[in-house]
Design a protein around this motif. Structure first.
Motif, short mmCIF file in Angstrom:
data_model
loop_
_atom_site.label_atom_id
_atom_site.label_comp_id
_atom_site.label_asym_id
_atom_site.label_seq_id
_atom_site.Cartn_x
_atom_site.Cartn_y
_atom_site.Cartn_z
N SER A 1 52.34 37.45 34.24
CA SER A 1 52.43 37.83 32.82
C SER A 1 53.86 37.81 32.30
CB SER A 1 51.82 39.23 32.60
OG SER A 1 50.44 39.22 32.94
N THR B 1 43.55 38.94 32.84
CA THR B 1 44.29 37.80 32.31
C THR B 1 43.39 37.01 31.36
OG1 THR B 1 43.65 36.20 34.02
CG2 THR B 1 45.52 37.65 34.50
N LYS B 2 44.00 36.09 30.64
CA LYS B 2 43.28 35.16 29.78
C LYS B 2 43.46 33.73 30.24
CE LYS B 2 43.67 38.14 25.69
NZ LYS B 2 44.14 38.23 24.27
N MET B 3 43.65 33.57 31.53
CA MET B 3 43.84 32.23 32.10
C MET B 3 42.57 31.41 31.95
SD MET B 3 45.85 33.17 35.62
CE MET B 3 47.26 34.28 35.63
N HIS C 1 50.46 29.45 26.76
CA HIS C 1 50.99 30.79 26.97
C HIS C 1 50.20 31.57 28.02
CE1 HIS C 1 52.88 34.61 26.09
NE2 HIS C 1 51.70 35.15 25.87
N HIS C 2 48.90 31.42 28.04
CA HIS C 2 48.06 32.20 28.96
C HIS C 2 47.98 31.61 30.36
CE1 HIS C 2 46.93 34.80 25.72
NE2 HIS C 2 46.38 33.83 25.02
N ASN C 3 48.55 30.45 30.58
CA ASN C 3 48.54 29.82 31.91
C ASN C 3 49.98 29.67 32.42
OD1 ASN C 3 45.81 29.63 31.54
ND2 ASN C 3 45.74 27.41 31.37
#
Length: 595
Positions: free
Chosen positions: A480, A547-549, A60-62
């Motif tokens: 996002s 972000t949380k990538m 989800h975060h990538n």
């Protein structure tokens, strides 16, 4: 220095050429949009089969780390049926594969078995990895997207490890209007089952049809986040940027007009001996001298001029017709329109190069044609190599690569040469207001705040400040999972950027000329082009804090895309600054009668 007549011969021919290219591009895009609407907007008959397609799967975060839907051992059809994709879809890694779920128009389906699986330990580890990294997947029904998570975790106690489970039931709800058109789709994952090796798991689905009052043309609006994009901060950013333009343009007008009026008046009254004078008047014999690296600057100006037109055209087309509801529409439009308008880059590049009596115009034309596509090709090649190594769905198919090469060598490259040859014949003669001296004038030393490197670095802050807020919204939309649709805001910010880049480069050039430094060409270009550098620096900040990538794959794709965006923005802004400064320089020296 003798004053020569400043004119553009056969300017009407140039305008007709540009108008023809604009009309051709608009006609092509209109045909593309109409065909898309015709193929997608249709009503269905009772019991018609509505195919369900799978798209991508990934953490989800990538957003760019995506894999085929069947990367996980889910229920798949016996034969793999792939829906034909557009150029933009192929470049974005979108591949629609038909699923073995039979959906008929307005036929409700209660809970029905799709397939049964007995997982081995390797499969359990694969699912556990997907659940740990919050994998999600995307489906399409009648070109409407649906999303769902693969599974989740449940913490039964603080002592034991969280239990991982996967969803085994797909509850699909479909809305239709009175014209028998599908206007809404929803997917809800249900029935969580713990992941264990050797235990059978039954995958099921259900379909429920629900009447709706939504019109077909408005069915995509539910995906738009109005509270985010139409927030007060967005309007504030427009107001802030507009005030910046008023302040900067007003400062340029008051300072430059007042100073120039005084200097022009004193200059006309003085005799022809200016040995005791200083400032921009002393460099009139060198200000129109050919800059260093003329070929590279000409190619940058040609490419930037084309990007200026392309961005304006894309924003205009996006404003009158929605792009967010068509997969890959923006990318497809950009590539096709870039090819069709390549004459503009060749004309601008060839005109500037020929006016400075350049001899290697063929090399300049090749560099102009390859500059932007070459950067995108090498960055894309690196990204495609990573995608192949990771077996990602982002891999660009070989036939798509061949199509792009054919488009470049059959359309783009010849049109660039057409524009270059036309420029050499139409506006290739030198038409400078002043004659260029044979000997170069020595450039005096300047204080640090008038050094070119300092002016370039500082000058890019104002254009970046005018687009800072909009950059955040665009980055958030890209990274996002948000659909960007406020193209009216984008158009206003674009106009503001045009004015700011021109004003900043003019002010910097005026300071430079007053320091008796006539090397304004590259300085005016790089001053506004440094905006791209600040956007790239902001992308680093955005990656780290917004972000949380995670992971090498996503990082390479993120900064690869950021590099291409920043490079294109730098060339565009640099050309805006140069063109504005060039008009200012010609106006300044054309109105001074020098003996």
């Amino acid at each position: 220095c003798c004053l020569e007549k400043y004119h553009h011969p056969l300017m009407s021919t140039t305008l007709l050429l540009i108008t023809f290219l604009i009309t051709l591009s608009l006609h092509f895009q209109s045909s593309l949009t109409l065909s898309s609407l015709t193929s997608s907007s249709n009503s269905h008959k009772l019991h018609d089969i509505i195919p369900l397609y799978s798209s991508i799967l990934g953490p989800h975060h990538n957003p760019q780390e995506t894999y085929p839907y069947d990367w996980l051992p889910v229920c798949a059809a016996e034969t793999r049926q792939v829906k034909k994709s557009s150029l933009g879809e192929s470049l974005q890694g979108v591949e629609l594969v038909k699923l073995p779920i039979e959906i008929r128009f307005r036929d409700n389906v209660d809970k029905q078995t799709l397939c049964k699986k007995r997982f081995t330990q390797d499969v359990v580890e694969k699912f556990s990895y997907a659940v740990t990294h919050q994998y999600w997947y995307q489906l399409y029904l009648d070109d409407l997207p649906m999303w769902a998570m693969v599974g989740g975790t449940a913490q039964e106690s603080s002592i034991h490890q969280p239990t991982k489970y996967i969803y085994t039931h797909q509850a699909i709800v479909i809305g239709y209007n009175d014209k028998n058109e599908i206007v809404q789709v929803d997917l809800t994952p249900q029935d969580p089952q713990q992941i264990r090796a050797g235990f059978p798991i039954v995958f099921t689905y259900s379909v429920h049809w629900s009447p709706s009052e939504v019109k077909y043309e408005q069915r995509f609006r539910r995906y738009l986040e109005h509270t985010f994009f139409e927030h007060k901060i967005h309007w504030f950013s427009i107001f802030h940027s507009f005030l910046l333009v008023l302040f900067l343009a007003g400062m340029v007008f008051l300072i430059l007009m007042r100073t120039l009026k005084k200097e022009l008046k004193s200059h006309v009254e003085l005799p022809s001996d200016f040995s005791d004078e200083s400032g921009w008047k002393q460099v009139h014999g060198d200000v129109f001298r050919a800059p260093s690296n003329l070929t590279l600057l000409s190619a940058c100006l040609g490419t930037g001029f084309q990007i200026i037109f392309l961005v304006l055209l894309l924003i205009f087309m996006a404003t009158i017709g929605a792009y967010y509801d068509s997969r890959g529409a923006v990318l497809t439009t950009f590539i096709i329109t870039h090819a069709l308008t390549s004459t503009l880059s060749g004309y601008q590049s060839g005109s500037y190069y020929s006016q400075h009596k350049g001899k290697r115009w063929i090399r300049t034309a090749f560099l102009t044609a390859f500059l932007l596509p070459g950067v995108c090709f090498f960055v894309g090649l690196a990204l495609n190599t990573f995608a192949l190594f990771y077996a990602s769905s982002q891999v660009v198919p070989f036939l798509t690569i061949l199509s792009i090469f054919a488009l470049f060598f059959v359309i783009t490259l010849p049109l660039v040469f057409v524009g270059t040859i036309a420029a050499r014949r139409i506006s290739g003669k030198p038409n400078f207001p002043c004659r260029i001296n044979i000997l170069r004038r020595p450039i005096p030393s300047a204080p640090w705040y008038l050094k070119r490197w300092f002016l370039i670095i500082v000058g890019g802050l104002l254009p970046f400040g005018s687009i800072f807020i909009e950059t955040y919204f665009i980055f958030t939309s890209v990274w996002s999972y948000k659909y960007y649709y406020v193209y009216g805001f984008t158009f206003m910010i674009y106009l503001i950027l045009v004015v700011v880049c021109a004003c900043v480069s003019i002010v910097v050039t005026y300071f430079l000329l007053n320091a008796e430094d006539y090397r304004w060409a590259w300085t005016s270009f790089l001053t506004s082009a440094s905006t791209g550098l600040y956007v790239f620096l902001y992308s680093i900040y955005f990656y780290m804090y917004k972000t949380k990538m995670h992971g090498l794959f996503q990082m390479v794709y993120y900064f690869g895309y950021s590099t291409m965006i920043s490079f294109g923005l730098a060339v565009m802004c640099g050309s805006l600054g140069f063109l504005g400064t060039r008009i200012f320089i010609r106006t300044l020296y054309k109105n001074v009668k020098l003996d």
